[in-house]
Design an enzyme around this catalytic site. Structure first.
Site, PDB file in Angstrom:
ATOM      1  N   ARG A  58       0.411  10.736   1.267  1.00  0.00           N
ATOM      2  CA  ARG A  58       1.102  11.784   1.929  1.00  0.00           C
ATOM      3  C   ARG A  58       1.312  12.485   2.122  1.00  0.00           C
ATOM      4  O   ARG A  58       2.200  13.457   2.453  1.00  0.00           O
ATOM      5  CB  ARG A  58       0.737  10.607   3.237  1.00  0.00           C
ATOM      6  CG  ARG A  58      -0.435  10.112   3.827  1.00  0.00           C
ATOM      7  CD  ARG A  58       0.233   9.154   4.651  1.00  0.00           C
ATOM      8  NE  ARG A  58      -0.416   8.173   4.943  1.00  0.00           N
ATOM      9  CZ  ARG A  58      -0.752   7.563   5.767  1.00  0.00           C
ATOM     10  NH1 ARG A  58       0.334   7.596   7.589  1.00  0.00           N
ATOM     11  NH2 ARG A  58      -1.396   6.622   6.680  1.00  0.00           N
ATOM     12  N   GLU A 109       1.090  -0.454   0.318  1.00  0.00           N
ATOM     13  CA  GLU A 109       0.276  -0.156   0.118  1.00  0.00           C
ATOM     14  C   GLU A 109       0.996   0.979  -0.461  1.00  0.00           C
ATOM     15  O   GLU A 109       1.729   1.614   0.874  1.00  0.00           O
ATOM     16  CB  GLU A 109      -1.048  -0.009   1.651  1.00  0.00           C
ATOM     17  CG  GLU A 109      -2.028   1.456   0.995  1.00  0.00           C
ATOM     18  CD  GLU A 109      -2.173   1.068   2.432  1.00  0.00           C
ATOM     19  OE1 GLU A 109      -3.291   0.474   3.202  1.00  0.00           O
ATOM     20  OE2 GLU A 109      -2.781   2.414   3.428  1.00  0.00           O
ATOM     21  N   LYS A 154     -11.241  -2.550   6.860  1.00  0.00           N
ATOM     22  CA  LYS A 154      -9.870  -1.469   7.005  1.00  0.00           C
ATOM     23  C   LYS A 154     -10.358  -1.415   8.541  1.00  0.00           C
ATOM     24  O   LYS A 154     -11.975  -0.261   9.143  1.00  0.00           O
ATOM     25  CB  LYS A 154      -9.236  -0.670   7.313  1.00  0.00           C
ATOM     26  CG  LYS A 154      -7.985  -0.141   7.411  1.00  0.00           C
ATOM     27  CD  LYS A 154      -7.325   1.056   6.039  1.00  0.00           C
ATOM     28  CE  LYS A 154      -6.186   2.425   7.128  1.00  0.00           C
ATOM     29  NZ  LYS A 154      -5.577   2.596   6.623  1.00  0.00           N
TER      30      LYS A 154
HETATM   31  C1  3PG Z   1      -2.698   3.371   7.798  1.00  0.00           C
HETATM   32  O1  3PG Z   1      -2.495   4.700   7.059  1.00  0.00           O
HETATM   33  O2  3PG Z   1      -2.920   2.874   7.670  1.00  0.00           O
HETATM   34  C2  3PG Z   1      -1.539   4.058   9.310  1.00  0.00           C
HETATM   35  O3  3PG Z   1      -0.528   5.121   9.554  1.00  0.00           O
HETATM   36  C3  3PG Z   1       0.043   3.308   9.653  1.00  0.00           C
HETATM   37  O4  3PG Z   1       0.182   2.338  11.086  1.00  0.00           O
HETATM   38  P1  3PG Z   1       0.961   2.474  11.420  1.00  0.00           P
HETATM   39  O5  3PG Z   1       2.205   3.388  11.274  1.00  0.00           O
HETATM   40  O6  3PG Z   1       0.764   2.389  13.180  1.00  0.00           O
HETATM   41  O7  3PG Z   1       1.536   1.280  11.074  1.00  0.00           O
END
Ligand code: 3PG
Length: 203
Positions: free
Chosen positions: A42, A38, A126
Site C-alpha cells: 500500500r 504480511e 481471508k
Molecule cells: C487488512 O488489509 O487486512 C486490513 O487493513 C487490516 O485491518 P486493520 O487495520 O483493521 O487491522
C-alpha cells in the site's frame, strides 16, 4: 501452508511508510512469537521493506498483502514472498498465483464470494473487512453451509475481540495491524511491539 497460519494464529498486517523500520519491526514481532508477516503493498516503501525483512530475517515467513494486480503477484514471487493476500477474490489473480506457485489467500465478505472462491478450489479464505462485514455472527452463520471452509478474519480485529474470533471453529487465524502500528514504528517502540505480539498469543 494453511497449517503454518493455524500455528501462528495471529498474522501482523504491516503498513510500512519507511523501509528502515521494516527489519526492526519484524525483529520485534518474531521476538514476540509472531513469525508469519504480511507486508501490505500500500505504500511506496512496501517492496524495499519486503526485501529488508526477507534478507535480514530468514526465520520469518513473509508474504505480501493488498495484492490487486497480476504484476504484483509475479514480483512478490521473485522477491521471495511465501504467500500473497488480497482484500477480495479475483479469478485472474488466483490463476497467476497458481502459475507462480505462490500460496494465495484471497478475501471474501459474502456467501456468494465464498461460493465463487470455493469453485476455484480455495478452502482457506481471508474474511475482510471482518468487523464491518458482519463479524463473528456472520462467520458463525457461514459455519453450517460452508463446512469445509476456514477463515482468517481481518479488518477491525484487535485486543478486544481477538480471543472471541479465535474461539470460532471455522477461524484458522486472524490478521491485523494493531500489533505493529505506524505509531509504534515511528516511535521505534520495538519492545512495545514484542509485548503486543506476546499478548496476542505469541511466545
Ligand atoms: C487488512 O488489509 O487486512 C486490513 O487493513 C487490516 O485491518 P486493520 O487495520 O483493521 O487491522
Amino acid at each position: 501452508m494453511k497449517e503454518i497460519f493455524e500455528k501462528a494464529r495471529v498474522i501482523p498486517v504491516l503498513i510500512f511508510s519507511e523501509p528502515h523500520v521494516a527489519a526492526p519491526t519484524a525483529a520485534g514481532l518474531i521476538a514476540g512469537g509472531l513469525p508469519v508477516l504480511e507486508v501490505t503493498l500500500r505504500t511506496d516503501s512496501a517492496w524495499q521493506s519486503l526485501d529488508a525483512i526477507i534478507t535480514q530475517h530468514p526465520d520469518a515467513m513473509v508474504g505480501v498483502g493488498t495484492v490487486l494486480e497480476p504484476e504484483q503477484m509475479v514480483r512478490a514471487k521473485k522477491a521471495g514472498a511465501r504467500f500473497a493476500v488480497s482484500p477480495g477474490f479475483d479469478p485472474v489473480l488466483a490463476e497467476v498465483a497458481r502459475e507462480q506457485e505462490l500460496f494465495y489467500l484471497p478475501g471474501v465478505a459474502t456467501a456468494s464470494e465464498v461460493m465463487v472462491a470455493r469453485r476455484h478450489g480455495f478452502r482457506f479464505l481471508k474474511f475482510f473487512p471482518a468487523e464491518a462485514a458482519g463479524g463473528r455472527p456472520l462467520l458463525q452463520s457461514f459455519a453450517s453451509p460452508f463446512r469445509d471452509i476456514a477463515f482468517c478474519p481481518t479488518g477491525g480485529v484487535g485486543v478486544g475481540n481477538l480471543a472471541d474470533y479465535l474461539a470460532l471453529p471455522n477461524v484458522a487465524c486472524v490478521g491485523g495491524s494493531w500489533v505493529a502500528t505506524a505509531g509504534d514504528m515511528d516511535a521505534g517502540d520495538w519492545s512495545g511491539i514484542t509485548a503486543k505480539a506476546k499478548a496476542a498469543g505469541g511466545s
